[in-house]
Design an enzyme around this catalytic site. Sequence first.
Site, mmCIF file in Angstrom:
data_model
loop_
_atom_site.group_PDB
_atom_site.id
_atom_site.type_symbol
_atom_site.label_atom_id
_atom_site.label_comp_id
_atom_site.label_asym_id
_atom_site.label_seq_id
_atom_site.Cartn_x
_atom_site.Cartn_y
_atom_site.Cartn_z
ATOM 1 C CB THR A 16 28.954 48.169 -51.333
ATOM 2 O OG1 THR A 16 29.667 47.267 -50.477
ATOM 3 C CG2 THR A 16 27.963 48.969 -50.506
ATOM 4 C CB ALA A 103 27.034 29.059 -43.315
ATOM 5 N N GLY A 104 26.991 31.186 -46.057
ATOM 6 C CA GLY A 104 27.345 32.553 -46.448
ATOM 7 C C GLY A 104 28.733 32.942 -45.968
ATOM 8 C CG ASP A 152 32.350 36.676 -51.053
ATOM 9 O OD1 ASP A 152 32.277 37.678 -50.317
ATOM 10 O OD2 ASP A 152 31.351 36.089 -51.509
HETATM 11 C C1 GLA Z 1 27.641 37.487 -51.539
HETATM 12 C C2 GLA Z 1 28.485 37.762 -52.789
HETATM 13 C C3 GLA Z 1 29.396 38.965 -52.569
HETATM 14 C C4 GLA Z 1 28.605 40.168 -52.055
HETATM 15 C C5 GLA Z 1 27.726 39.767 -50.871
HETATM 16 C C6 GLA Z 1 26.829 40.887 -50.428
HETATM 17 O O1 GLA Z 1 28.482 37.095 -50.484
HETATM 18 O O2 GLA Z 1 29.270 36.630 -53.078
HETATM 19 O O3 GLA Z 1 30.058 39.274 -53.771
HETATM 20 O O4 GLA Z 1 27.850 40.748 -53.088
HETATM 21 O O5 GLA Z 1 26.922 38.652 -51.171
HETATM 22 O O6 GLA Z 1 27.575 41.930 -49.914
#
Ligand code: GLA
Length: 378
Positions: A16, A103-104, A152
């Site tokens: 979003t 790992a996100g 983030d």
């Molecule tokens: C990644 C991107 C964020 C966001 C998420 C999905 O983490 O860095 O900016 O778009 O994906 O919500």
Amino acid sequence: MVFRAPGRVNLIGEHTDYNGGFVLPACIGFSCWVAAAPREDRKLVVHSENFNETVEACTDANHLRPTRKWSDYPFGVAWVLQEAGHLLRGANLYVRGEIPLGAGLSSSAAIEVAVTCALLHCSGYEIDRTKVPIYSQRAENDFVGARCGIMDQFVSCNGRAGHAVLLDCRSLEYRLVPFFDDIRLVVCNTMVKHAHGEGEYNSRHRECEEGVQRLSAALPGIRSLREVAMRDLEKHRDLLPEVIYRRCRHVITENERVPRAAAALCEGNITAFGERMAESHSSLRDDFQVSCPELDLMVNLASKHPGVHGSRMTGGGFGGCTVNLVNRAVADEFKRSIESEYHAATGRHPDIFVCDTSQGVERVPIDAGESALRGFAQ
Ligand code: GLA
């Protein structure tokens, strides 16, 4: 001086942010540490403890070019700050990351935020927590070349221990919402990262833009999916190919879920919060199509476990982690069960982190920084 910027986990509000919508992430207790000392010349010398490598460049924007490696993050920040009109002094930076890479959990946002603060400070500029995330995101978009949103970087700057951050990614207004008592955030890494993930992320971004562009034939002046209500989407469904319709439906319903989840958090209603998480996961799996069998499995395993109030994939998707809200008393037992169940089902050993919310970027007392940065020679 030493700056520490944390990684994050997103509780709800996925895909979003780049659609001008709402997100509800929290910082977690893994950080990137950057020790910095100004230099007399205009060189930027950066050592990465993780990669055991030192790189250097001139701070002038003209001399900085991406090379597709870790140093693009610090150099990208230097490039953006110069482009935005700052005159940077040279600096020595020593970087130590403890956020698991790939790992996100936003290891890249954390290094960007910590380096932005370090370079501004070294050159005598104020650190403005509304601008730092913007510079950091720009480094990632325009220098590193990833089209991420602002979530983030924003939470890494503005998160607070004991809280989640309800952020409006259109206005950048935010509110800190106290997190549930006695609940731990358990982050389960599927240990897969599907190679096509980055391309798919960008293609989702484009599909959302296409949705806006097609819908604007009936809704003139809209600039993002944030401005589209579900009833408008249904009314003008015939303007959209099926795939684009589904992408839009995810974003619009997710934008409705986030404030409802934040309200549930304020009320301490963890059942309602968990329901919104489950809806979010289904929508990401079925409409936005960014989940994968390993993430779905991880969510299914978690959802059967007593003491788990909510579980969903978190971050961009195509692998990476799930986030789980687990009763404090059973969090360690949950970790052990998921480790063995996921391993039995996939043959992979998952990394599972039992976390609490933590504080956004801060300058840390030199002693704490020094012990965290063993070996920093400056
Ligand atoms: C990644 C991107 C964020 C966001 C998420 C999905 O983490 O860095 O900016 O778009 O994906 O919500």
